[in-house]
Enzyme design. Structure first.
Site, mmCIF file in Angstrom:
data_model
loop_
_atom_site.group_PDB
_atom_site.id
_atom_site.type_symbol
_atom_site.label_atom_id
_atom_site.label_comp_id
_atom_site.label_asym_id
_atom_site.label_seq_id
_atom_site.Cartn_x
_atom_site.Cartn_y
_atom_site.Cartn_z
ATOM 1 N N CYS A 29 0.896 -1.176 0.005
ATOM 2 C CA CYS A 29 0.065 0.060 0.023
ATOM 3 C C CYS A 29 1.132 1.209 0.028
ATOM 4 C CB CYS A 29 -0.964 -0.006 1.293
ATOM 5 S SG CYS A 29 -2.063 -1.217 1.100
ATOM 6 N N CYS A 43 1.530 2.291 13.676
ATOM 7 C CA CYS A 43 2.372 1.306 13.623
ATOM 8 C C CYS A 43 3.296 1.525 12.317
ATOM 9 C CB CYS A 43 1.641 -0.041 13.473
ATOM 10 S SG CYS A 43 1.387 -0.652 15.166
#
Ligand code: SAH
Length: 349
Positions: free
Chosen positions: A116, A336
């Site tokens: 992504c 994260c």
């Protein structure tokens, strides 16, 4: 290479067999299981005999993730952990404190291969899958370290959970066990970039976790430019799988939509999204709007809070439920992927 059995990845019946193989009565397995799930070192398992503990140290592989770094937000108490695993790989977890209880965000892989465009976790690819015990260990060690009970889990850390399917399912069964942490499936969310066969398999698994699907674009062509997985599964196919999930589990699916400036944040995007969900789902679902957390390497920019709320209002006006996600731990960069990235960079990888 480690050849001793990974006992924290074992179910209670599996552990029973192992314990018996060491010449101990099967009921010891329950005690051991419950200690491990609390993140307890072998020497502190006080109701197990010294001989049994010595046997465990010699015959079993039980190594919890080690806290390498820890940051606590002064704003809201969010705690971010960088955990080192047995082979030196590291992953991140975030413990968030809400009024209704504590939720931990855990990682399922070291790195990610989904690619992504906006995400820090995927920049260096996937190194390996985490074992069930390494996922469970994040929860156990954070609970022990913080002294807090953990009520909920979100699988939204590093990695794509449905790309590590078997280990993730085993982890979910372990963490729900009443002899362990006993976290109900209703208090667990699993987030996926949209691996269609994995969603269908999960629907049939009999563990009704909340499914979160990262959508980020309503149009398949646009989605392809943000998320390579869209080249494999068309967004229509993805929504059919989500609908199947809802019909099978009765759990409302939620969609994550990260707002990226100039990319997917226009009013046309909002209208397209509302229409897509009406057409593709036709059943109640929720949209979580996330303001992009900027990652230098990607060059992508976030939106301001006002635009995020405008997008939310437009969705609501069109009959689609939506909320802008609250940002916890903004002073410690709690999202994260970034910590692992900078740690690996320091290590010269
Ligand atoms: N692989 C899974 C779970 C990990 S990512 C998935 O794709 O869903 C958890 C969520 O955070 C996903 O919705 C992901 O798209 C989003 N995310 C990743 N990086 C982000 C960033 N830099 N800013 C905002 N959201 C991000």
């Amino acid at each position: 290479m480690e050849t001793r059995p990974d006992i924290m990845s074992m179910t209670l019946p599996e552990l029973g067999d192992f314990v018996k193989s060491l010449g101990e009565p099967a009921f010891r397995a329950k005690q051991l299981f419950s200690w491990m799930h609390k993140g307890t070192p072998i020497d502190e398992m006080t109701n197990l005999s010294k001989t049994f503990r010595e046997k465990l140290k010699a015959e079993a592989d039980y190594r919890l993730p080690v806290i390498e770094k820890k940051f606590t937000s002064k704003l809201d108490g969010t705690v971010k952990y960088l955990f080192a695993l047995n082979d030196g790989e590291c992953v991140e977890s975030v413990l968030m404190k809400y009024e209704h209880g504590n939720t931990i965000c855990v990682s399922s892989q070291a790195g990610c291969r989904m690619g992504c465009k906006f995400c820090a976790s995927t920049l260096a690819g996937r190194v390996r899958d985490l074992t069930p015990s390494e996922i469970l260990g994040q929860v156990a060690v954070a609970a022990r370290d913080s002294g807090e009970r953990i009520h909920g889990i979100v699988m939204m850390g590093i990695g794509e959970p449905l790309d590590n399917y078997d280990n993730v399912i085993k982890f979910l069964r372990l963490v729900g066990d009443e002899m362990g942490l006993c976290i109900g499936m209703r208090h667990i969310s699993l987030s996926t970039c949209g691996i269609v066969p994995g969603i269908i398999r999960l629907a049939d698994e009999g563990i009704p976790v909340t499914l979160s699907v990262s959508l980020h674009a309503y149009d398949n062509e646009k989605r392809k430019t943000i998320m390579p997985i869209a080249r494999k599964y068309h967004v229509d196919e993805l929504l059919s799988a989500c609908k199947y999930y809802f019909n099978k589990t009765g759990r409302r699916v939620s969609f994550e939509y990260t707002l990226i400036s100039g990319k997917n944040d226009s009013m046309e995007d909002a209208a397209g999204l509302a229409a897509l969900l009406k057409r593709g789902m036709g059943v109640p679902c929720h949209v979580n709007l996330i303001m992009l957390n900027e990652v230098d390497e990607t060059g992508l920019q976030t939106v301001d809070r006002k635009s995020a709320h405008r997008f939310e209002e437009e969705l609501k006006r069109l009959g689609q439920n939506a909320t802008v996600r609250r940002r916890l731990g903004s002073d410690i960069d709690a999202s994260c992927g970034q910590l692992r990235l900078s740690r690996n960079r320091e290590a010269g990888e």
